[in-house]
Design an enzyme around this catalytic site. Structure first.
Site, PDB file in Angstrom:
ATOM      1  N   LYS A  53     -34.511  18.840 -19.130  1.00 60.76           N
ATOM      2  CA  LYS A  53     -33.453  19.856 -19.099  1.00 60.76           C
ATOM      3  C   LYS A  53     -33.565  20.617 -20.424  1.00 60.76           C
ATOM      4  CE  LYS A  53     -29.193  21.638 -18.214  1.00 60.76           C
ATOM      5  NZ  LYS A  53     -28.033  20.745 -18.130  1.00 60.76           N
ATOM      6  N   SER A  55     -32.783  24.695 -22.431  1.00 62.65           N
ATOM      7  CA  SER A  55     -32.055  25.956 -22.359  1.00 62.65           C
ATOM      8  C   SER A  55     -32.955  27.013 -21.729  1.00 62.65           C
ATOM      9  CB  SER A  55     -31.649  26.405 -23.755  1.00 62.65           C
ATOM     10  OG  SER A  55     -31.153  27.723 -23.712  1.00 62.65           O
ATOM     11  N   THR A 111     -29.327  29.579 -24.698  1.00 60.18           N
ATOM     12  CA  THR A 111     -28.742  30.698 -23.977  1.00 60.18           C
ATOM     13  C   THR A 111     -27.520  31.214 -24.718  1.00 60.18           C
ATOM     14  OG1 THR A 111     -29.543  29.865 -21.864  1.00 60.18           O
ATOM     15  CG2 THR A 111     -27.722  31.429 -21.787  1.00 60.18           C
ATOM     16  N   ALA A 112     -26.742  30.295 -25.284  1.00 62.69           N
ATOM     17  CA  ALA A 112     -25.558  30.704 -26.034  1.00 62.69           C
ATOM     18  C   ALA A 112     -25.939  31.691 -27.131  1.00 62.69           C
ATOM     19  CB  ALA A 112     -24.875  29.474 -26.627  1.00 62.69           C
ATOM     20  N   HIS A 155     -20.133  23.934 -24.119  1.00 62.95           N
ATOM     21  CA  HIS A 155     -19.703  22.693 -23.458  1.00 62.95           C
ATOM     22  C   HIS A 155     -18.192  22.496 -23.512  1.00 62.95           C
ATOM     23  CE1 HIS A 155     -23.867  22.019 -23.017  1.00 62.95           C
ATOM     24  NE2 HIS A 155     -24.099  21.428 -24.172  1.00 62.95           N
TER      25      HIS A 155
END
Length: 279
Positions: A53, A55, A111-112, A155
């Site tokens: 997993k 980003s 992504t943030a 989150h």
């Protein structure tokens, strides 16, 4: 099979069935639980896990070795990163006030971070000041204590930031959705290109389906990895990040990924990619 994903509730909820041998025919998993900043770097390193997993922001750097899987990740609406300040005492009351300020972010390959930089290019005349990378759990205390002017958080922080006395300056998700009409691509599941991607995607979908069919089965596993998170917050986290895109990206999901990475490439934040490489 070696796999790496975060200990966050959405990931443990999604992979609970596979990790616990409840997906028929799926191989046993050797799991590394790691923050997404760590998995981003693992994917770009020789000998990284077979499935990870990461980003979406890190995807352009690893597509030569890994392929994007159409399920298991995190896209959605109403779940964007937040820009937080210490409120009135920070002297920051509008995006323009961020000009020249120090802002903490959890990663520069997230992504943030891409969303924040794309938003700032529109909303912060004069440009940002210093970008400080720090562990996710340190950002809100640093903003509260005045060591940083503002912080970009992700989150469960969207549920807990008021307990730190912080104020919301901007929601990157609200901005992105208003600007594009698309969901936010947050976390991607990738697999090495020498593996059978269709089979792996099938096992992930079975794990997702099991999670939805037996929502209480994963509770102990999820909370055991949630770092003493309140059960209600963990459940809210799952409900926010596990949705139809977790089962299948679909055309809307792929359009969102292409929009994010295309815009970021034009800003010089990521390498440009051929959209066909995403499928």
């Amino acid at each position: 099979m070696k796999i790496a994903f975060s200990p966050c509730p959405n990931d443990t909820f999604v992979f609970h069935a596979w990790v616990h041998g409840l997906v028929p025919g799926a191989p046993e998993l050797d799991v590394l639980y790691a923050d997404i900043d760590i998995t981003n770097h693992l994917a770009a390193s020789p000998g990284g896990p077979e499935v990870l997993k990461i980003s979406y922001a890190a995807l352009p750097w690893v597509l030569s070795e890994y392929r994007l899987l159409p399920c298991g990740g995190a896209l959605g609406r109403g779940n964007g990163p937040l820009v937080l300040t210490a409120g009135e005492k920070s002297g920051i009351s509008s995006p323009a006030d961020l000009s020249g300020k120090r802002v903490a972010v959890p990663s520069e390959r997230s992504t943030a971070y891409l969303l924040f930089r794309l938003w700032a290019a529109q909303q912060v005349p004069g440009g940002l000041g210093e970008i400080v990378v720090m562990p996710f759990h340190e950002i809100m205390p640093a903003v509260r204590d005045g060591r940083i002017d503002a912080g970009l958080v992700i989150h469960e922080a969207r549920f807990t930031y008021p307990t730190y006395g912080l104020s919301l300056l901007a929601d990157m998700g609200v901005w992105w959705e208003a600007d594009t009409g698309l969901p936010i691509p947050l976390g991607a599941i990738i697999a090495r290109r020498n593996l059978d991607a269709d089979r792996i995607a099938g096992w992930i979908r079975q794990s997702v389906d099991y999670a939805w069919a037996h929502p209480d089965a994963s509770r102990e596993y999820v909370l055991g990895h949630a770092q003493e998170m309140d059960p209600a917050v963990a459940q809210a986290h799952i409900e926010l990040y596990v949705n139809k895109f977790t089962s299948d990206l679909g055309e809307e999901g792929y359009a969102a990924i292409d929009a994010l990475l295309g815009r970021a490439a034009r800003e010089g934040l990521v390498p440009a990619i051929d959209p066909s490489a995403l499928r």
